[in-house]
Write an enzyme that holds these catalytic residues in place. Structure first.
Site, mmCIF file in Angstrom:
data_model
loop_
_atom_site.group_PDB
_atom_site.id
_atom_site.type_symbol
_atom_site.label_atom_id
_atom_site.label_comp_id
_atom_site.label_asym_id
_atom_site.label_seq_id
_atom_site.Cartn_x
_atom_site.Cartn_y
_atom_site.Cartn_z
ATOM 1 N N ASP A 197 8.119 31.793 6.419
ATOM 2 C CA ASP A 197 8.416 31.039 5.187
ATOM 3 C C ASP A 197 8.678 31.940 3.994
ATOM 4 O O ASP A 197 8.393 31.575 2.849
ATOM 5 C CB ASP A 197 7.276 30.062 4.843
ATOM 6 C CG ASP A 197 6.912 29.180 6.016
ATOM 7 O OD1 ASP A 197 7.845 28.672 6.651
ATOM 8 O OD2 ASP A 197 5.716 29.018 6.307
ATOM 9 N N LYS A 222 13.713 33.268 4.467
ATOM 10 C CA LYS A 222 14.738 33.847 5.350
ATOM 11 C C LYS A 222 15.986 32.995 5.354
ATOM 12 O O LYS A 222 17.093 33.512 5.439
ATOM 13 C CB LYS A 222 14.206 33.950 6.791
ATOM 14 C CG LYS A 222 13.101 34.963 6.968
ATOM 15 C CD LYS A 222 12.665 35.056 8.416
ATOM 16 C CE LYS A 222 12.003 33.792 8.931
ATOM 17 N NZ LYS A 222 10.682 33.498 8.341
ATOM 18 N N GLY A 279 12.194 26.569 10.774
ATOM 19 C CA GLY A 279 12.898 25.519 10.046
ATOM 20 C C GLY A 279 13.395 26.053 8.727
ATOM 21 O O GLY A 279 12.644 26.688 8.011
ATOM 22 N N HIS A 280 14.668 25.888 8.477
ATOM 23 C CA HIS A 280 15.118 26.184 7.128
ATOM 24 C C HIS A 280 16.279 25.281 6.737
ATOM 25 O O HIS A 280 16.954 24.710 7.587
ATOM 26 C CB HIS A 280 15.427 27.677 6.948
ATOM 27 C CG HIS A 280 16.622 28.170 7.682
ATOM 28 N ND1 HIS A 280 16.525 29.069 8.706
ATOM 29 C CD2 HIS A 280 17.922 27.919 7.507
ATOM 30 C CE1 HIS A 280 17.736 29.336 9.145
ATOM 31 N NE2 HIS A 280 18.599 28.658 8.433
ATOM 32 N N GLN A 326 9.963 32.932 12.053
ATOM 33 C CA GLN A 326 8.542 33.252 11.772
ATOM 34 C C GLN A 326 8.434 34.579 11.012
ATOM 35 O O GLN A 326 9.283 34.845 10.184
ATOM 36 C CB GLN A 326 7.713 33.261 13.063
ATOM 37 C CG GLN A 326 7.487 31.875 13.664
ATOM 38 C CD GLN A 326 8.627 31.393 14.525
ATOM 39 O OE1 GLN A 326 9.111 32.115 15.368
ATOM 40 N NE2 GLN A 326 9.069 30.160 14.343
#
Ligand code: IMP
Length: 436
Positions: free
Chosen positions: A13, A16, A40-41, A223
């Protein structure tokens, strides 16, 4: 553009997504090499925000080839849904290539992830419950099912029969969960195979040929360093190699092909899930009190620190230079992108952890012993802030207030890596390039 590995240098988090989105269009191939849909992004597409969990962000650029490497674990249902979502938004997935060697997340992996967490009680890892750990367990235990097995119905059925003979008793007798039949899983998974078949490729060969032809590759890490199975805060980690070395094993491209390693670091630090966190500013509901608790709440609020995948509130703390130096070593960082610097405009002064103290001993290097890390007390330097000065419109380094520049230069000095990209807000334009 030389080939680059982009990795999280903290506990994930770090932002990235924004940095990948910013630089991905410079590369011919954008490759995921580990993890799965635990990542997740959000990417900006026109006036819409789209959430990607499994798809490499290169999918957003027509000329880039998005690749899911062999080191990734693929939940085919999630991938098919993500592809449909993207296509419905006008983003073509036709270039996507998936390694036949990537492992498949099966329904029992997801069941076991949740059940195992429950069993751990207060020692829970706080996983995303996406089946990541159990899928990697089967990979290492040599009973995993790969994308190439899914593509061959006969082999898929055969492997399922063998694996269910072992999984069903565990599901039923140890966890009291429902069991699966081969037929049940085939009914769900074989239609996915039909959709994904045309994307399956020899991705190792594809990438090595591409390099020989002078193409560039962005290896997109998910990650972060401290969640790495080998180098992270084990057992409070994910089950894959999130460090830069994972880019080689997770794609089949040798380490000499990698020119730059870009580590993403927030100007403070966060973590989700359980495990040690020396600079944590505990929230009141976690027993935090006084200035620390209010600083933690302020970081969470000003930084919108809630997970994209799980919606969970992230634990927040001051920048930890011990971790930053460790991340520089284990990844071989050549550059750092410092993100969310604007969030620190909320503070009068800013603390930086320069070392730890535990039972009278000072630790300048990341301690090997988990018990030391659990009891480590941060040794802070307190730096002047730039409270209430809005830096979100700064586009050149010189436009930043002097205190902000001093903060950046201090971090560079104590971590030993140049900060080539500075992010001062969520939008693409809110970025200062300093030698990238
Ligand atoms: P898993 O990856 O679902 O097995 O979860 C293992 C640990 O990694 C948990 O602490 C998760 O919260 C953490 N984790 C997994 N993916 C991410 C991520 O993308 N960002 C931050 N933490 C993550």
């Amino acid at each position: 553009m030389p080939s680059t590995v982009l990795v999280g240098a903290q506990w994930g988090d770090e932002g990235k997504g924004k940095i990948t989105d910013l630089i991905a269009s410079d590369y011919d191939y954008v490759v995921r090499f580990q993890g799965g849909n635990n990542a997740g992004h959000t990417v900006i597409h026109g006036d819409k925000k789209l959430a990607l969990h499994l798809m490499p962000s290169g999918v957003m650029y027509e000329d880039a080839v998005p690749v899911i490497g062999n080191g990734v674990v693929v939940d085919p249902g999630v991938l098919v849904k993500e592809m449909a979502m993207l296509e419905s938004e006008g983003v073509s997935c036709k270039n996507l290539r998936i390694s036949g060697d990537a492992h498949v997340i099966m329904p029992y992996h997801k069941d076991l992830d949740g059940a195992d967490e429950k069993r751990l009680g207060s020692q829970q890892i706080g996983t995303t419950k996406r089946g990541i750990g159990p899928c990697y367990q089967d990979k290492m235990g040599r009973k995993g099912i790969r994308i190439q097995d899914l593509m061959d119905e006969k082999i898929f059925r055969l492997k399922l029969e063998t694996v269910l003979a072992q999984k069903n008793p565990v599901l039923e007798r140890i966890y009291g969960l429902h069991t699966y039949t081969v037929e049940e899983i085939c009914d769900e998974y074989l239609p996915y195979a039909q959709i994904l078949r045309k994307h399956v490729a020899e991705t190792g060969q594809l990438l090595n040929d591409a390099l020989r032809e002078g193409s560039s590759i962005l290896f997109e890490g998910a990650q972060g360093t401290l969640l790495d199975i080998d180098h992270g805060t084990y057992p409070y980690v994910t089950s894959s190699s999130c460090c830069a070395g994972g880019a080689s094993t997770g794609t089949g491209v040798g380490p000499k092909a990698i020119d730059r390693v870009l580590g993403i670091q927030k100007a403070y630090i966060t973590r989700v899930g359980g495990g040690p966190f020396p600079t944590e500013l505990k929230f009141p509901e976690e027993g935090g009190v006084g200035q620390d608790a209010s600083d933690g709440e302020l970081l969470c609020e000003a930084g919108h620190e809630f997970g994209v995948t799980t919606g969970r509130k992230r634990r927040c703390g001051w920048f930890d230079a011990v971790i930053a130096r460790y991340a520089a070593d284990v990844n071989g960082l050549t550059d750092v992108a410092l993100t969310k610097l604007d969030v620190l405009s909320a503070f009068d002064t800013i603390k930086v952890c320069v070392a730890y103290e535990c039972e009278g001993r000072r630790y300048d290097y990341f301690p090997m012993q988990q018990s030391v890390l659990f009891h480590a007390k941060p040794i802070y330097e307190e730096l002047p802030g730039w409270k209430d000065i809005d830096i979100t419109d700064c586009r050149a380094y010189e436009e930043l207030p002097e205190a902000t520049r001093s903060y950046i230069e201090y971090l560079e000095e104590i971590t030993g890596v140049p900060m080539s990209i500075i992010s001062v807000g969520p939008d693409r334009e809110q970025t200062i390039m300093r030698g990238w």
